[in-house]
Design a protein around this motif. Structure first.
Motif, PDB file in Angstrom:
ATOM      1  N   ASP A 269       4.803   5.939   4.647  1.00  0.00           N
ATOM      2  CA  ASP A 269       4.671   7.139   5.472  1.00  0.00           C
ATOM      3  C   ASP A 269       5.843   7.338   6.426  1.00  0.00           C
ATOM      4  O   ASP A 269       6.150   8.452   6.803  1.00  0.00           O
ATOM      5  CB  ASP A 269       3.370   7.094   6.284  1.00  0.00           C
ATOM      6  CG  ASP A 269       2.147   7.379   5.422  1.00  0.00           C
ATOM      7  OD1 ASP A 269       2.327   7.883   4.292  1.00  0.00           O
ATOM      8  OD2 ASP A 269       1.033   7.088   5.878  1.00  0.00           O
ATOM      9  N   TRP A 270       6.492   6.258   6.799  1.00  0.00           N
ATOM     10  CA  TRP A 270       7.621   6.372   7.721  1.00  0.00           C
ATOM     11  C   TRP A 270       8.804   7.072   7.065  1.00  0.00           C
ATOM     12  O   TRP A 270       9.678   7.590   7.732  1.00  0.00           O
ATOM     13  CB  TRP A 270       8.029   4.997   8.249  1.00  0.00           C
ATOM     14  CG  TRP A 270       8.642   4.112   7.220  1.00  0.00           C
ATOM     15  CD1 TRP A 270       7.993   3.338   6.318  1.00  0.00           C
ATOM     16  CD2 TRP A 270      10.030   3.925   6.968  1.00  0.00           C
ATOM     17  NE1 TRP A 270       8.889   2.677   5.519  1.00  0.00           N
ATOM     18  CE2 TRP A 270      10.141   3.014   5.899  1.00  0.00           C
ATOM     19  CE3 TRP A 270      11.185   4.424   7.542  1.00  0.00           C
ATOM     20  CZ2 TRP A 270      11.371   2.606   5.400  1.00  0.00           C
ATOM     21  CZ3 TRP A 270      12.402   4.016   7.035  1.00  0.00           C
ATOM     22  CH2 TRP A 270      12.489   3.111   5.981  1.00  0.00           C
ATOM     23  N   ASP A 271       8.831   7.091   5.744  1.00  0.00           N
ATOM     24  CA  ASP A 271       9.920   7.742   5.020  1.00  0.00           C
ATOM     25  C   ASP A 271       9.341   8.371   3.760  1.00  0.00           C
ATOM     26  O   ASP A 271       9.134   7.690   2.768  1.00  0.00           O
ATOM     27  CB  ASP A 271      10.999   6.722   4.675  1.00  0.00           C
ATOM     28  CG  ASP A 271      12.208   7.350   4.012  1.00  0.00           C
ATOM     29  OD1 ASP A 271      12.102   8.490   3.514  1.00  0.00           O
ATOM     30  OD2 ASP A 271      13.259   6.717   3.975  1.00  0.00           O
ATOM     31  N   GLY A 272       9.105   9.652   3.762  1.00  0.00           N
ATOM     32  CA  GLY A 272       8.478  10.337   2.644  1.00  0.00           C
ATOM     33  C   GLY A 272       9.333  10.452   1.402  1.00  0.00           C
ATOM     34  O   GLY A 272       8.905  11.021   0.409  1.00  0.00           O
ATOM     35  N   ARG A 273      10.549   9.906   1.435  1.00  0.00           N
ATOM     36  CA  ARG A 273      11.442  10.030   0.281  1.00  0.00           C
ATOM     37  C   ARG A 273      11.265   8.908  -0.729  1.00  0.00           C
ATOM     38  O   ARG A 273      11.856   8.944  -1.792  1.00  0.00           O
ATOM     39  CB  ARG A 273      12.896  10.067   0.749  1.00  0.00           C
ATOM     40  CG  ARG A 273      13.205  11.267   1.618  1.00  0.00           C
ATOM     41  CD  ARG A 273      14.596  11.214   2.138  1.00  0.00           C
ATOM     42  NE  ARG A 273      14.669  10.121   3.116  1.00  0.00           N
ATOM     43  CZ  ARG A 273      15.758   9.802   3.793  1.00  0.00           C
ATOM     44  NH1 ARG A 273      16.877  10.452   3.577  1.00  0.00           N
ATOM     45  NH2 ARG A 273      15.749   8.822   4.667  1.00  0.00           N
ATOM     46  N   MET A 274      10.478   7.898  -0.402  1.00  0.00           N
ATOM     47  CA  MET A 274      10.306   6.763  -1.303  1.00  0.00           C
ATOM     48  C   MET A 274       8.974   6.855  -2.045  1.00  0.00           C
ATOM     49  O   MET A 274       7.967   7.250  -1.484  1.00  0.00           O
ATOM     50  CB  MET A 274      10.349   5.446  -0.531  1.00  0.00           C
ATOM     51  CG  MET A 274      11.660   5.191   0.197  1.00  0.00           C
ATOM     52  SD  MET A 274      13.121   5.196  -0.862  1.00  0.00           S
ATOM     53  CE  MET A 274      12.940   3.668  -1.736  1.00  0.00           C
ATOM     54  N   THR A 275       9.000   6.483  -3.309  1.00  0.00           N
ATOM     55  CA  THR A 275       7.799   6.402  -4.131  1.00  0.00           C
ATOM     56  C   THR A 275       7.474   4.929  -4.331  1.00  0.00           C
ATOM     57  O   THR A 275       8.358   4.131  -4.639  1.00  0.00           O
ATOM     58  CB  THR A 275       8.040   7.065  -5.506  1.00  0.00           C
ATOM     59  OG1 THR A 275       8.402   8.424  -5.295  1.00  0.00           O
ATOM     60  CG2 THR A 275       6.800   6.985  -6.367  1.00  0.00           C
ATOM     61  N   ILE A 276       6.212   4.574  -4.150  1.00  0.00           N
ATOM     62  CA  ILE A 276       5.791   3.184  -4.307  1.00  0.00           C
ATOM     63  C   ILE A 276       4.939   3.064  -5.557  1.00  0.00           C
ATOM     64  O   ILE A 276       3.990   3.823  -5.757  1.00  0.00           O
ATOM     65  CB  ILE A 276       4.999   2.711  -3.080  1.00  0.00           C
ATOM     66  CG1 ILE A 276       5.900   2.727  -1.853  1.00  0.00           C
ATOM     67  CG2 ILE A 276       4.417   1.331  -3.306  1.00  0.00           C
ATOM     68  CD1 ILE A 276       5.207   2.324  -0.587  1.00  0.00           C
ATOM     69  N   THR A 277       5.284   2.091  -6.393  1.00  0.00           N
ATOM     70  CA  THR A 277       4.551   1.835  -7.635  1.00  0.00           C
ATOM     71  C   THR A 277       4.236   0.354  -7.730  1.00  0.00           C
ATOM     72  O   THR A 277       5.129  -0.484  -7.595  1.00  0.00           O
ATOM     73  CB  THR A 277       5.405   2.232  -8.859  1.00  0.00           C
ATOM     74  OG1 THR A 277       5.847   3.576  -8.702  1.00  0.00           O
ATOM     75  CG2 THR A 277       4.608   2.117 -10.141  1.00  0.00           C
ATOM     76  N   ALA A 278       2.957   0.033  -7.951  1.00  0.00           N
ATOM     77  CA  ALA A 278       2.558  -1.367  -8.130  1.00  0.00           C
ATOM     78  C   ALA A 278       2.517  -1.681  -9.619  1.00  0.00           C
ATOM     79  O   ALA A 278       2.014  -0.889 -10.416  1.00  0.00           O
ATOM     80  CB  ALA A 278       1.195  -1.613  -7.497  1.00  0.00           C
ATOM     81  N   GLU A 279       3.060  -2.834  -9.976  1.00  0.00           N
ATOM     82  CA  GLU A 279       3.087  -3.304 -11.359  1.00  0.00           C
ATOM     83  C   GLU A 279       2.690  -4.775 -11.356  1.00  0.00           C
ATOM     84  O   GLU A 279       2.472  -5.355 -10.299  1.00  0.00           O
ATOM     85  CB  GLU A 279       4.494  -3.159 -11.939  1.00  0.00           C
ATOM     86  CG  GLU A 279       5.072  -1.767 -11.860  1.00  0.00           C
ATOM     87  CD  GLU A 279       6.566  -1.743 -12.168  1.00  0.00           C
ATOM     88  OE1 GLU A 279       7.204  -2.816 -12.226  1.00  0.00           O
ATOM     89  OE2 GLU A 279       7.091  -0.647 -12.334  1.00  0.00           O
ATOM     90  N   TRP A 280       2.629  -5.367 -12.507  1.00  0.00           N
ATOM     91  CA  TRP A 280       2.369  -6.793 -12.620  1.00  0.00           C
ATOM     92  C   TRP A 280       3.414  -7.396 -13.527  1.00  0.00           C
ATOM     93  O   TRP A 280       3.766  -6.822 -14.561  1.00  0.00           O
ATOM     94  CB  TRP A 280       0.970  -7.025 -13.190  1.00  0.00           C
ATOM     95  CG  TRP A 280      -0.061  -6.711 -12.156  1.00  0.00           C
ATOM     96  CD1 TRP A 280      -0.683  -7.607 -11.341  1.00  0.00           C
ATOM     97  CD2 TRP A 280      -0.560  -5.435 -11.786  1.00  0.00           C
ATOM     98  NE1 TRP A 280      -1.538  -6.964 -10.486  1.00  0.00           N
ATOM     99  CE2 TRP A 280      -1.485  -5.619 -10.736  1.00  0.00           C
ATOM    100  CE3 TRP A 280      -0.311  -4.127 -12.206  1.00  0.00           C
ATOM    101  CZ2 TRP A 280      -2.154  -4.581 -10.127  1.00  0.00           C
ATOM    102  CZ3 TRP A 280      -0.980  -3.086 -11.597  1.00  0.00           C
ATOM    103  CH2 TRP A 280      -1.894  -3.320 -10.565  1.00  0.00           C
TER     104      TRP A 280
ATOM    105  N   ASP B  95       0.841  -1.191   0.000  1.00  0.00           N
ATOM    106  CA  ASP B  95       0.000   0.000   0.000  1.00  0.00           C
ATOM    107  C   ASP B  95       0.883   1.250   0.000  1.00  0.00           C
ATOM    108  O   ASP B  95       1.924   1.275   0.656  1.00  0.00           O
ATOM    109  CB  ASP B  95      -0.876  -0.031   1.249  1.00  0.00           C
ATOM    110  CG  ASP B  95      -1.855   1.104   1.289  1.00  0.00           C
ATOM    111  OD1 ASP B  95      -1.416   2.252   1.493  1.00  0.00           O
ATOM    112  OD2 ASP B  95      -3.055   0.841   1.128  1.00  0.00           O
ATOM    113  N   GLU B  96       0.473   2.292  -0.706  1.00  0.00           N
ATOM    114  CA  GLU B  96       1.268   3.526  -0.753  1.00  0.00           C
ATOM    115  C   GLU B  96       1.435   4.145   0.622  1.00  0.00           C
ATOM    116  O   GLU B  96       2.421   4.803   0.902  1.00  0.00           O
ATOM    117  CB  GLU B  96       0.651   4.527  -1.728  1.00  0.00           C
ATOM    118  CG  GLU B  96       0.872   4.142  -3.168  1.00  0.00           C
ATOM    119  CD  GLU B  96       0.471   5.239  -4.132  1.00  0.00           C
ATOM    120  OE1 GLU B  96       0.494   6.421  -3.743  1.00  0.00           O
ATOM    121  OE2 GLU B  96       0.139   4.904  -5.265  1.00  0.00           O
ATOM    122  N   GLY B  97       0.472   3.948   1.510  1.00  0.00           N
ATOM    123  CA  GLY B  97       0.572   4.464   2.861  1.00  0.00           C
ATOM    124  C   GLY B  97       1.692   3.829   3.661  1.00  0.00           C
ATOM    125  O   GLY B  97       2.117   4.352   4.683  1.00  0.00           O
TER     126      GLY B  97
END
Length: 84
Positions: free
Chosen positions: A31-42, A26-28
């Motif tokens: 929250d512990w580190d705002g410097r990372m971007t999370i992207t879901a792929e398949w 989950d993108e949330g």
């Protein structure tokens, strides 16, 4: 670098990394580190894969890897992303 010298990785400089793990985070979660971007792929089999990308120093990278380990997530890849 502008002067033609090669850039070296060091323990105290922040660098850009991409980490891939199986499943969907989950993108949330970041929250512990705002410097990372999370992207879901398949992947090609239709299984979810999460990519985490951002700029962290070596201590931050180790902390992130430990957190993924504590969640029981195997690593697909950890890649240093060369930037100019």
């Amino acid at each position: 670098m502008m002067d033609g010298s090669k850039r070296k990785l060091t323990l105290d400089q922040s660098e850009s990394y991409e980490i891939r793990v199986p499943g969907h985070l989950d993108e949330g979660w970041s929250d512990w580190d705002g410097r990372m971007t999370i992207t879901a792929e398949w992947d090609e089999d239709g299984a979810p894969v999460t990519s985490l990308s951002g700029i962290v120093d070596q201590a931050g990278l180790q902390g992130l890897l430990r957190r993924l380990y504590s969640l029981g997530l195997p690593l697909i890849s950890v890649k240093w992303v060369k930037t100019d």
